[in-house]
Design an enzyme around this catalytic site. Sequence first.
Site, mmCIF file in Angstrom:
data_model
loop_
_atom_site.group_PDB
_atom_site.id
_atom_site.type_symbol
_atom_site.label_atom_id
_atom_site.label_comp_id
_atom_site.label_asym_id
_atom_site.label_seq_id
_atom_site.Cartn_x
_atom_site.Cartn_y
_atom_site.Cartn_z
ATOM 1 C CE LYS A 8 41.565 32.108 44.109
ATOM 2 N NZ LYS A 8 40.562 32.094 45.182
HETATM 3 C C1 LIG Z 1 40.857 26.588 41.550
HETATM 4 C C2 LIG Z 1 39.710 27.391 42.102
HETATM 5 N N1 LIG Z 1 38.577 27.457 41.393
HETATM 6 C C3 LIG Z 1 37.519 28.169 41.832
HETATM 7 C C4 LIG Z 1 37.570 28.865 43.021
HETATM 8 C C5 LIG Z 1 36.367 29.621 43.480
HETATM 9 O O1 LIG Z 1 36.609 31.004 43.472
HETATM 10 P P1 LIG Z 1 35.549 32.021 44.105
HETATM 11 O O2 LIG Z 1 35.813 32.094 45.549
HETATM 12 O O3 LIG Z 1 35.831 33.332 43.392
HETATM 13 O O4 LIG Z 1 34.184 31.503 43.783
HETATM 14 C C6 LIG Z 1 38.740 28.828 43.795
HETATM 15 C C7 LIG Z 1 38.801 29.556 45.070
HETATM 16 O O5 LIG Z 1 39.747 29.532 45.796
HETATM 17 C C8 LIG Z 1 39.834 28.064 43.323
HETATM 18 O O6 LIG Z 1 40.969 27.981 44.041
#
Ligand SMILES: Cc1ncc(COP(=O)(O)O)c(C=O)c1O
Length: 227
Positions: A183
Amino acid sequence: MIKIPFNKPPLVGNEFEYMQQAIKDGHISGDGTFTKKCHHLLEGSLGVVKSLLTTSCTHALEMAALLIDIQLGDEVIFPSFTFVSTVNAFVLRGAIPVFADIRPDTLNIDENEIQKLISPKTKALVVVHYAGVGCEMDEIGEIAEHYGVEIIEDNAHGLFGKYKGRYLGTIGSLATQSFHETKNFSCGEGGALLINDPQYSERAEIIREKELIEAGSLGVWWINTLG
Ligand SMILES: Cc1ncc(COP(=O)(O)O)c(C=O)c1O
């Protein structure tokens, strides 16, 4: 042959200094000086009621599902295109996922597809601001208000992105952020829950501290067990 990396973690140069400072201060778990700084920054710049750093966006989504009290058989509407965690967090608590088609231009949930999917069992509508481009929140907000359905924003991609002048993550009752290394803002792996509806603030603190027995039920247990 040129190897194109899947992503490059965003690093700004202060990381070693800050890690050294945390080690020197003797506080390397959460809720120390740096967590407080992050909460202050998120709350101050976005204007949310409360922000709570989590270990991932997945964790923040799990908290959102617990906070809105998902029960077996509740329906939750999602875009048909998203990361698995968006949906898993709710399905693991017994929700039935109902998928709405996405728009070909933004890959976001198609606001015109939502209304026909609403039923008396619909508890929440989870939107994903894909790649940080805002969903059509005016139309979505009207539908949610009309049917009394909660909006949760999965804003994993969209910190500081805006929809019609409003920061993404400040529109639904709850929103989630990701600070995974893929990110724009990262701490390796991490996330945040943003709280816009103050009714969730206190319970969110309790859930985040891994205390899933609510203070109320603990009190009842205490009285029943210990007299
Ligand atoms: C739209 C979306 N939601 C949730 C997540 C989950 O994020 P995390 O890896 O911080 O748990 C991602 C991860 O790429 C995502 O793209």
